[in-house]
Design an enzyme around this catalytic site. Structure first.
Site, PDB file in Angstrom:
ATOM      1  N   GLU A   1      43.184  37.511  40.840  1.00 29.00           N
ATOM      2  CA  GLU A   1      44.964  37.436  40.523  1.00 29.00           C
ATOM      3  C   GLU A   1      46.075  38.185  42.031  1.00 29.00           C
ATOM      4  OE1 GLU A   1      43.265  41.644  38.068  1.00 29.00           O
ATOM      5  OE2 GLU A   1      43.712  42.003  40.202  1.00 29.00           O
TER       6      GLU A   1
HETATM    7  C1  TNX Z   1      40.843  43.570  37.854  1.00 34.79           C
HETATM    8  S1  TNX Z   1      39.414  40.854  37.351  1.00 34.79           S
HETATM    9  C2  TNX Z   1      40.667  43.092  39.441  1.00 34.79           C
HETATM   10  C3  TNX Z   1      40.196  44.023  40.091  1.00 34.79           C
HETATM   11  C4  TNX Z   1      41.000  45.202  39.579  1.00 34.79           C
HETATM   12  C5  TNX Z   1      40.254  45.126  37.936  1.00 34.79           C
HETATM   13  C6  TNX Z   1      40.111  46.904  37.016  1.00 34.79           C
HETATM   14  C7  TNX Z   1      39.368  41.410  39.457  1.00 34.79           C
HETATM   15  C8  TNX Z   1      38.851  39.909  39.209  1.00 34.79           C
HETATM   16  N1  TNX Z   1      40.502  41.621  39.892  1.00 34.79           N
HETATM   17  O1  TNX Z   1      41.532  43.364  41.131  1.00 34.79           O
HETATM   18  O2  TNX Z   1      40.459  46.241  40.901  1.00 34.79           O
HETATM   19  O3  TNX Z   1      40.677  44.470  37.374  1.00 34.79           O
HETATM   20  O4  TNX Z   1      39.216  46.629  36.550  1.00 34.79           O
END
Ligand code: TNX
Length: 719
Positions: A356
């Site tokens: 992200e």
């Molecule tokens: C996505 S999937 C994230 C996290 C969040 C999560 C909550 C991923 C590697 N990162 O930053 O905590 O969703 O479901």
């Protein structure tokens, strides 16, 4: 069985198992009940004992089991300190509930009337394989080394009554059920991730969670140590990281000790090691870095520290990688951090995040990966990261963590493949191995259903059945299971992930001053149990040894263990927890009994005559039915969202089922519920005898009336 040939060493283990213990023995007619009552009647699909994860083979042997007394010895047939340690661990495990202080003795030969731990078994058992032979005269756990003994001890523990998990003394007899078990894991990597960044877990709570996970043979603890909301590991050379960067959590400010000192972290690492669990530290970047940006000014493009962040958003931060001056600053920073963390971490992995980062350009992302990966390999550690890391050049032997979901898989092989799939292909081509954490199966922070007080649902609801019923070998393929992007040979294992961005009650909204915040432990217990044991079995048990129908029966027995241990689990619907009286009358969701169980719903319609459909269970009002008894022994089913009744649209085979204004005078609204023998599920028949049938287990399939064939699509859990 065809899958076994792909797993080199597993073949040897399984072949030797097959010689001594035919797999058909696992289908012995003994009980699915708790080991305390091994003679209770069983359903044909059940294994003799309620073991989770399901061992490769288990057989109930005739005769009595071995009853412990205060004088029973734990005999370790080796001088090896690690094996002796497993002996002491077992003694400590049994002490609180039994009140016995069992002596651990070193012997060279297996004595009678003892709990014998023999680490001198054949190398073909592998590092974690073991056998158990238990009978009237004692119990022998055999493994090739201490780690296998430890895994075997977790099984041994489940052959004792559930009360053995109690922290207080229980006065009763303690008999180990008589069994022959032979076992080894499907995957080497079986992990769980704790997000200690969004919500800080004090050391004691981490240790407790380690014990909870180790009981299910989890062998990796991934600590998500840094994120926007907090930096949780002390780095001597950069004291502000914890003085400033650790002062926040999601929803909290002003902390002074919301981080692990080097001593705390060492304590966690060594506690994990004593449970044969490897700690995998994650330093997330280049996004999810606000806590670092708040602590180290030169990581920002304007060289000014950001404010510490206690909010709930993601995708809000990025190391400055725009020019060489800031790239150097980031690189130096990463070197310092990686050096410090690597020095404290005996395990081989360092997780570099990589998820992200919406604002990062390709060059910026590559610069981060290069700097972080170079620092990691310089310390002789293996690079781990989220699957996005695959888009950048990676060192050989890297381990990536896949967190995609069904909506990504739908695009495989089409012109519009999701970026996640592309990144996966890029990583696979570089030879990376993969740990599978598909968010719609393995994310423990997803709500079980609409009634779950905590968590998120961006990847849908994840009821326990979804966390169980998937295969790592097909989860990166198309929805029909073909065309896996990650080949079987590049799968290292499975990891459950407990994120904590919504660890408060009523989490569908942002918190208010009146919101209740459970302790991290309560949150972890509720979200992890029963899904963590389900995922542990996905990682441990061969796919051919797993099925939801048998699992839910075994799982149900574990509820008593968790209650005894004080684990505040979620008594998930669809699991026949003992002691829960299920009645047809009342408010229910009505779900098919097959692997991908789908729920009867009215698709949100308010009109008469609309066909009822099947949809993934969410326990919302469209799927909630009030089942009311009628004087003729049948029931009506009234939908909560429309107030209308389920009605057979006709008497012919294939007739659909619709909703219509309730009118008990209409025979089509009368439904006969018949409990299946040896089961806690029902067939639901219309007046003519045809039964309610799900057209398929896909969203939107119609409910129709068909002759009863006993199919899973005609077998309903009324929860
Ligand atoms: C996505 S999937 C994230 C996290 C969040 C999560 C909550 C991923 C590697 N990162 O930053 O905590 O969703 O479901």
């Amino acid at each position: 069985m065809h899958r076994f040939h792909r797993r080199g060493r597993g073949l040897v283990v399984l072949a030797s198992v097959a010689l001594t213990l035919p797999l058909t023995a696992a289908l012995s007619p003994a009980a699915a009940a708790s080991p305390a009552d091994p003679t209770a009647p069983a359903t044909s699909t059940s294994a003799p004992y309620a073991l989770v994860p399901q061992p490769v083979s288990q057989r109930a042997v005739p005769g009595a089991g071995f009853t412990l007394t205060p004088r029973t010895r734990i005999a370790v047939l080796s001088k090896d300190a690690a094996a002796q340690g497993v002996g002491s661990y077992l003694a400590k495990l049994l002490a609180p509930a039994t009140g016995y202080d069992l002596k651990v003795v070193r012997k060279t030969q297996a004595p009678d009337k003892a709990l014998v731990l023999d680490p001198g078994g054949p190398a073909s058992l592998g590092a974690e394989g073991y056998t158990i032979a238990s009978g009237r005269n004692g119990v022998v756990v055999t493994a090739h080394g201490a780690q296998g003994l430890f895994r075997g001890v977790q099984t041994l523990r489940q052959l004792l009554p559930a009360a053995v998990e109690s922290r207080t003394e229980q006065s009763r007899t303690w008999t180990v059920a008589p069994a022959e078990i032979s076992d080894a894991p499907r995957y080497e990597y079986r992990g769980v991730m704790l997000d200690v960044a969004r919500r800080f877990f004090p050391v004691e709570q981490v240790k407790r969670y380690i014990d909870e996970a180790a009981a299910y043979k989890i062998n990796k603890l991934h600590l998500h140590l840094t994120d926007d909301q907090g930096w949780r590991i002390a780095v001597d050379a950069l004291p502000d990281l914890t003085e400033v960067g650790a002062s926040t959590q999601s929803g909290f400010t002003g902390g002074t000790d919301w981080y692990y000192t080097a001593a705390d972290y060492k304590e966690i690492v060594s506690y994990a090691a004593s449970r044969f669990m490897t700690v995998v530290p994650e330093i997330d970047g280049p996004g999810h870095t606000m806590s670092a940006l708040a602590s180290v000014p030169e990581l920002n493009c304007d060289d000014r520290a950001r404010a510490p962040y206690s909010g709930f958003d993601v995708g809000i931060s990025l190391y400055c990688l725009k020019d060489s001056q800031h790239q150097d600053a980031t690189k130096n920073f990463l070197q310092t951090v990686v050096d410090a963390v690597a020095r404290l971490t005996p395990g081989p992995y360092l997780h570099l995040g990589g998820d992200e980062t919406p604002q990062a350009t390709r060059g910026e992302y590559d610069a981060y990966v290069k700097a972080a990966a170079d620092a990691t390999t310089a310390k002789k550690k293996t690079v781990m990261g989220w699957h996005q890391l695959g888009q950048s050049p990676l060192p050989a032997g890297s381990l990536l963590q896949y967190w995609g979901e069904d909506s990504d898989r739908e695009t495989i092989g089409t012109a519009s493949e999701k970026p996640g799939i592309t990144h996966l292909r890029q990583g696979v081509a570089q030879g990376a191995k993969y740990v599978m954490s598909p968010s719609d199966h393995a994310y423990l922070d997803m709500k079980y259903d609409a009634s779950t007080p905590y968590g998120l649902s961006w990847s849908g609801y994840v009821p326990v059945q979804r966390s169980y019923a998937w295969d790592p070998e097909t989860v990166t393929g198309k929805l029909d299971g073909t065309g896996a992007v990650v080949p079987a040979g590049q799968i290292a294992g499975v990891e459950a992930a407990l994120w904590a961005d919504r660890a408060y009650e009523g989490s569908s909204e942002l918190p208010t001053p009146g919101t209740r915040w459970p302790s991290p432990q309560d949150y972890a217990d509720y979200m992890s149990f029963p899904r963590l044991p389900a995922l542990a079995e996905v990682g441990w048990t061969p796919q051919s040894g797993r099925d939801w129908t048998g699992f839910r029966q075994r799982l149900a027995q574990h509820g008593q263990r968790w209650t005894a241990a004080g684990i505040g689990f979620h008594p998930a619907p669809g699991v026949p927890w003992p002691g829960t009286v299920r009645t047809v009358e009342g408010e229910h969701v009505i779900v098919t009994g097959d692997v991908d169980g789908v729920a009867l719903e009215n698709a949100g319609s308010t009109s008469d005559g609309t066909d009822l459909v099947l949809w993934a269970p969410n326990r919302g009002p469209k799927q909630t039915w009030t089942v009311s008894p009628q004087s003729d022994g049948t029931y009506t089913m009234t939908n909560k969202s429309s107030g209308k009744c389920a009605e057979a649209s006709g008497g012919a085979v294939g007739a659909t089922v619709v909703q219509r204004t309730c009118d008990t005078g209409r025979t089509g609204q009368h439904w006969k519920f018949t409990a299946r023998p040896n089961d806690d599920r029902y067939t639901i028949a219309a007046v003519g005898g045809l039964v309610l049938t799900a057209g398929s287990a896909t969203n939107g399939a119609k409910a129709t009336l068909e002759p009863d064939t006993g199919s899973a699509l005609q077998t309903w859990t009324v929860d």
